[in-house]
Design a protein around this motif. Structure first.
Motif, mmCIF file in Angstrom:
data_model
loop_
_atom_site.group_PDB
_atom_site.id
_atom_site.type_symbol
_atom_site.label_atom_id
_atom_site.label_comp_id
_atom_site.label_asym_id
_atom_site.label_seq_id
_atom_site.Cartn_x
_atom_site.Cartn_y
_atom_site.Cartn_z
ATOM 1 N N PRO A 48 0.782 -1.226 0.000
ATOM 2 C CA PRO A 48 0.000 0.000 0.000
ATOM 3 C C PRO A 48 0.817 1.280 0.000
ATOM 4 C CG PRO A 48 0.094 -0.902 2.200
ATOM 5 C CD PRO A 48 0.823 -1.870 1.311
ATOM 6 N N GLY A 49 2.100 1.214 0.256
ATOM 7 C CA GLY A 49 2.874 2.443 0.323
ATOM 8 C C GLY A 49 4.348 2.198 0.169
ATOM 9 N N ASP A 50 5.107 3.284 0.077
ATOM 10 C CA ASP A 50 6.540 3.183 -0.166
ATOM 11 C C ASP A 50 7.265 2.443 0.946
ATOM 12 O OD1 ASP A 50 6.303 4.471 -2.548
ATOM 13 O OD2 ASP A 50 6.778 6.453 -1.741
ATOM 14 N N LYS A 51 6.814 2.613 2.205
ATOM 15 C CA LYS A 51 7.491 1.942 3.309
ATOM 16 C C LYS A 51 7.411 0.437 3.164
ATOM 17 C CE LYS A 51 7.741 1.642 8.345
ATOM 18 N NZ LYS A 51 7.175 2.135 9.631
ATOM 19 N N VAL A 52 6.226 -0.064 2.844
ATOM 20 C CA VAL A 52 6.068 -1.502 2.673
ATOM 21 C C VAL A 52 6.763 -1.974 1.405
ATOM 22 C CG1 VAL A 52 4.398 -3.380 2.469
ATOM 23 C CG2 VAL A 52 3.912 -1.440 3.955
ATOM 24 N N ARG A 53 6.778 -1.113 0.377
ATOM 25 C CA ARG A 53 7.512 -1.449 -0.845
ATOM 26 C C ARG A 53 8.987 -1.700 -0.525
ATOM 27 N NH1 ARG A 53 7.256 -0.237 -6.395
ATOM 28 N NH2 ARG A 53 5.321 0.900 -6.098
ATOM 29 N N HIS A 54 9.573 -0.837 0.296
ATOM 30 C CA HIS A 54 10.974 -0.994 0.669
ATOM 31 C C HIS A 54 11.174 -2.279 1.458
ATOM 32 C CE1 HIS A 54 15.056 0.075 1.775
ATOM 33 N NE2 HIS A 54 14.749 -0.145 3.043
ATOM 34 N N LEU A 55 10.268 -2.564 2.379
ATOM 35 C CA LEU A 55 10.390 -3.794 3.163
ATOM 36 C C LEU A 55 10.224 -5.030 2.283
ATOM 37 C CD1 LEU A 55 8.347 -2.804 6.355
ATOM 38 C CD2 LEU A 55 10.833 -2.915 6.105
ATOM 39 N N GLY A 56 9.424 -4.891 1.218
ATOM 40 C CA GLY A 56 9.204 -6.027 0.338
ATOM 41 C C GLY A 56 10.468 -6.514 -0.339
ATOM 42 N N VAL A 57 11.444 -5.640 -0.508
ATOM 43 C CA VAL A 57 12.716 -6.044 -1.096
ATOM 44 C C VAL A 57 13.344 -7.167 -0.285
ATOM 45 C CG1 VAL A 57 15.060 -5.268 -1.583
ATOM 46 C CG2 VAL A 57 13.125 -3.808 -2.171
ATOM 47 N N LYS A 58 13.205 -7.093 1.033
ATOM 48 C CA LYS A 58 13.850 -8.071 1.909
ATOM 49 C C LYS A 58 13.136 -9.417 1.930
ATOM 50 C CE LYS A 58 15.977 -4.569 4.842
ATOM 51 N NZ LYS A 58 16.195 -4.060 6.212
ATOM 52 N N LEU A 59 11.975 -9.495 1.307
ATOM 53 C CA LEU A 59 11.316 -10.788 1.209
ATOM 54 C C LEU A 59 12.150 -11.778 0.409
ATOM 55 C CD1 LEU A 59 7.611 -9.801 0.466
ATOM 56 C CD2 LEU A 59 8.496 -10.823 2.571
ATOM 57 N N LYS A 60 12.865 -11.276 -0.574
ATOM 58 C CA LYS A 60 13.605 -12.151 -1.481
ATOM 59 C C LYS A 60 15.077 -12.275 -1.097
ATOM 60 C CE LYS A 60 13.461 -14.781 -5.118
ATOM 61 N NZ LYS A 60 12.585 -15.940 -5.190
ATOM 62 N N HIS A 61 15.717 -11.185 -0.686
ATOM 63 C CA HIS A 61 17.131 -11.200 -0.322
ATOM 64 C C HIS A 61 17.319 -10.451 0.991
ATOM 65 C CE1 HIS A 61 17.237 -11.729 -4.729
ATOM 66 N NE2 HIS A 61 18.366 -12.373 -4.540
ATOM 67 N N ASN A 62 18.159 -10.993 1.831
ATOM 68 C CA ASN A 62 18.434 -10.338 3.105
ATOM 69 C C ASN A 62 19.912 -10.477 3.444
ATOM 70 O OD1 ASN A 62 17.541 -8.849 5.396
ATOM 71 N ND2 ASN A 62 17.682 -10.708 6.626
ATOM 72 N N ALA A 63 20.477 -9.439 4.037
ATOM 73 C CA ALA A 63 21.894 -9.468 4.398
ATOM 74 C C ALA A 63 22.132 -10.400 5.579
ATOM 75 C CB ALA A 63 22.359 -8.057 4.747
ATOM 76 N N ASN A 64 23.244 -11.123 5.520
ATOM 77 C CA ASN A 64 23.684 -11.969 6.621
ATOM 78 C C ASN A 64 24.438 -11.075 7.609
ATOM 79 O OD1 ASN A 64 24.608 -13.988 8.295
ATOM 80 N ND2 ASN A 64 25.343 -15.308 6.617
ATOM 81 N N ARG A 65 23.666 -10.376 8.434
ATOM 82 C CA ARG A 65 24.171 -9.263 9.231
ATOM 83 C C ARG A 65 25.343 -9.655 10.130
ATOM 84 N NH1 ARG A 65 21.851 -4.351 10.337
ATOM 85 N NH2 ARG A 65 20.054 -5.025 9.126
ATOM 86 N N ALA A 66 25.247 -10.782 10.822
ATOM 87 C CA ALA A 66 26.288 -11.181 11.768
ATOM 88 C C ALA A 66 27.625 -11.394 11.067
ATOM 89 C CB ALA A 66 25.867 -12.449 12.508
ATOM 90 N N LEU A 67 27.569 -11.827 9.806
ATOM 91 C CA LEU A 67 28.789 -12.074 9.033
ATOM 92 C C LEU A 67 29.399 -10.767 8.519
ATOM 93 C CD1 LEU A 67 30.563 -14.287 7.520
ATOM 94 C CD2 LEU A 67 29.015 -13.924 5.600
ATOM 95 N N ILE A 68 28.559 -9.824 8.143
ATOM 96 C CA ILE A 68 29.008 -8.632 7.422
ATOM 97 C C ILE A 68 29.482 -7.513 8.338
ATOM 98 C CG2 ILE A 68 28.145 -6.755 5.948
ATOM 99 C CD1 ILE A 68 26.308 -8.902 4.659
ATOM 100 N N LYS A 69 28.919 -7.390 9.502
ATOM 101 C CA LYS A 69 29.171 -6.235 10.362
ATOM 102 C C LYS A 69 30.666 -6.014 10.602
ATOM 103 C CE LYS A 69 27.733 -4.072 14.689
ATOM 104 N NZ LYS A 69 26.931 -4.225 15.933
ATOM 105 N N GLY A 70 31.132 -4.814 10.275
ATOM 106 C CA GLY A 70 32.518 -4.441 10.483
ATOM 107 C C GLY A 70 33.482 -4.949 9.435
ATOM 108 N N LYS A 71 32.994 -5.655 8.416
ATOM 109 C CA LYS A 71 33.870 -6.253 7.404
ATOM 110 C C LYS A 71 33.933 -5.395 6.139
ATOM 111 C CE LYS A 71 34.805 -10.248 9.469
ATOM 112 N NZ LYS A 71 33.860 -10.268 10.601
ATOM 113 N N ARG A 72 35.071 -5.494 5.462
ATOM 114 C CA ARG A 72 35.218 -4.936 4.119
ATOM 115 C C ARG A 72 34.809 -6.034 3.148
ATOM 116 N NH1 ARG A 72 41.374 -3.940 4.086
ATOM 117 N NH2 ARG A 72 41.138 -6.032 4.979
ATOM 118 N N VAL A 73 33.793 -5.772 2.341
ATOM 119 C CA VAL A 73 33.264 -6.824 1.482
ATOM 120 C C VAL A 73 33.448 -6.441 0.021
ATOM 121 C CG1 VAL A 73 31.582 -7.492 3.240
ATOM 122 C CG2 VAL A 73 30.895 -5.909 1.432
ATOM 123 N N VAL A 74 33.664 -7.460 -0.818
ATOM 124 C CA VAL A 74 33.655 -7.262 -2.259
ATOM 125 C C VAL A 74 32.502 -8.096 -2.811
ATOM 126 C CG1 VAL A 74 35.437 -9.061 -2.573
ATOM 127 C CG2 VAL A 74 34.912 -7.482 -4.437
#
Length: 486
Positions: free
Chosen positions: A332-358
């Motif tokens: 119904p709105g842009d906020k939910v549209r943004h959250l919908g992106v994470k339905l398909k892909h999500n960051a592996n936060r514990a692995l990434i935090k503080g790391k330099r990634v390529v």
């Protein structure tokens, strides 16, 4: 409406996959299995046509193969030992059942069905001429042009009429056709779009990729050669013909970069091995000072493995993809549209935090996907985000059966490298060079000499004339309605 493939929406898309069986009991069921394996090549619609020796039977539907052709009542209707099928992804223009293939027509010589992967680059001109001569089109597909050219040819035999028709078309095509006499498989003289042949017992099988042969338990025999036409008659008699002027082959280079499934063999090369070699070459050409190598799933995985092995930097799954999300999500709105992106892909936060990634991805088209991915990494706490792309910059549109935005919407056509980096907000950005891509394609020890492939999306070197594009013919009621169907 938000597609729940947010990272896939900014990809070049192969528009179709085709599969044909001649001489097998339960041919329709085999075609359905083969189309399952080719689903990645077209996810909008699917169709199967069979011939039982007396009549043709067709079922076409919008949506995936699953849900349409996993129904016993449908498969039982599709009787016969000869069958061909098609999975479709359309570009702009009309999305309608009348465009779903195989297309079928009753000609003077009898029933004729065709499944087409590619794009006819002079279809608009041919269509206008045919309509002015009295032809009545039932679809907006360029494929139907072939049927009308066959129907109006002055040659006597169906094969000669078919050859006459193909000699009038430009562009790219791999075709599987069915007639009362048997099956015809052919590939355009440059071999731009793929087509392979296999055997399952006494049955002959044709498919866009070898993975479809694997799924049905067939033995891979060889690729259909550029400009080759193979005729399989009822009873199994097979003959090969080369009715077209011979040219140096120019298969689409993007089959190895992205289109084909990694477990396929394309032109005698393992797609998976080539993608790993591309990643390794990318690490040589554009190293990154990083802690982790992370693929953009799923297409970036083999190249990321190659990059990791060459650079010595650890490979990790820093983005987790969900495979259990439906195709659409009402928001119904842009906020939910943004959250919908994470339905398909999500960051592996514990692995990434503080790391330099390529991050390793296969391509950048509009750049919107890359921007989302970089933002996702930063929100997950990445210290630095570097982007490496396993293909050269995509600066030109494709007119050979690939869904490409108009050139003005291609990020690399309007931005230099630094501007692209700023747009996607990465700490650094680099692409493999065209020379590096050819070097990776020769990693099996056979050197690849430019331009041994169709690399027009990178170089602008189109291997055929582009009549419709060059003429910029205005579309009217008789013209092709903005549709390029694979």
């Amino acid at each position: 409406m938000l597609t729940t493939h947010p990272f896939d929406d900014d990809k070049l898309r192969e528009e179709c996959g085709i599969f044909g069986v001649s001489g097998a009991e339960g041919a329709a069921a085999l075609v359905a299995l083969g189309l399952h394996a080719l689903q990645h090549r077209g996810q909008e619609a699917a169709g199967i046509t069979t011939y039982d020796g007396h009549a043709f039977h067709t079922y076409r539907a919008m949506g995936h193969v699953a849900g349409n052709f996993d129904r016993d009542d449908i498969i039982r209707q599709l009787t016969g030992t000869t069958a061909c099928g098609h999975v479709r992804y359309s570009t702009t223009g009309e999305t309608a059942l009348r465009n779903v293939q195989p297309l079928y027509a009753e000609l003077q010589s009898g029933g004729f069905a065709v499944a087409h992967n590619g794009n006819i680059s002079n279809a608009q001109r041919l269509r206008r001429d045919l309509v002015r001569s009295g032809s009545i089109f039932q679809s907006t597909s360029d494929t139907e042009t072939i049927i009308h050219l066959v129907a109006t040819s002055s040659y006597r035999t169906l094969i000669d009429r078919f050859i006459d028709a193909l000699k009038q078309v430009e562009g790219a095509y791999s075709l599987i056709c069915m007639t009362r006499e048997g099956m015809i498989a052919c590939r355009d003289p440059l071999g731009i779009r793929p087509l392979v042949m296999g055997r399952l017992g006494d049955a002959v099988i044709f498919a866009s990729e070898t993975v479809a042969l694997d799924v049905v338990g067939a033995e891979f025999i060889r690729s259909v050669e550029p400009g080759e036409m193979i005729i399989v008659k009822e009873g199994g008699e097979m003959s090969s013909h080369r009715p077209f002027t011979q040219h140096a082959a120019r298969p689409c280079i993007f089959e190895w970069v992205y289109f084909s499934r990694p477990d396929s063999i394309a032109e005698d090369q393992s797609v998976y091995s080539v993608r790993k070699a591309i990643g390794a070459q990318l690490a040589i050409e554009a190293p990154a000072d990083a802690d982790l190598v992370i693929p953009v799933p799923d297409s970036g995985v083999p190249a990321a493995i190659g990059f990791s092995q060459q650079s010595g930097q650890p490979f990790e799954l820093g983005i987790i993809r969900s495979h259990y999300v439906g195709r659409t999500f009402i928001q119904p709105g842009d906020k939910v549209r943004h959250l919908g992106v994470k339905l398909k892909h999500n960051a592996n936060r514990a692995l990434i935090k503080g790391k330099r990634v390529v991050l390793i991805d296969d391509s950048i088209v509009r750049g919107t996907t890359s921007l989302k991915i970089v933002q996702m990494m930063r929100e997950a706490g990445a210290a630095e985000v570097h982007m490496r792309i396993a293909s050269p910059p995509t600066r030109h549109s494709c007119f050979y059966g690939v869904d490409t935005p108009e050139r003005s919407k291609l990020l690399a056509a309007t931005h230099d490298l630094e501007q692209m980096r700023q747009y996607i907000q990465a700490d650094s950005l680099a692409f493999i060079t065209i020379d590096g891509l050819y070097k990776a394609l020769g990693s099996d020890g056979r050197p690849r000499v430019k331009p041994g492939y169709c690399d027009a999306c990178f170089t602008g070197d189109y291997p055929t004339t582009l009549t419709d594009q060059d003429e910029q013919a205005p579309l009217d009621q008789f013209a092709l309605l903005e549709e390029r169907v694979g």
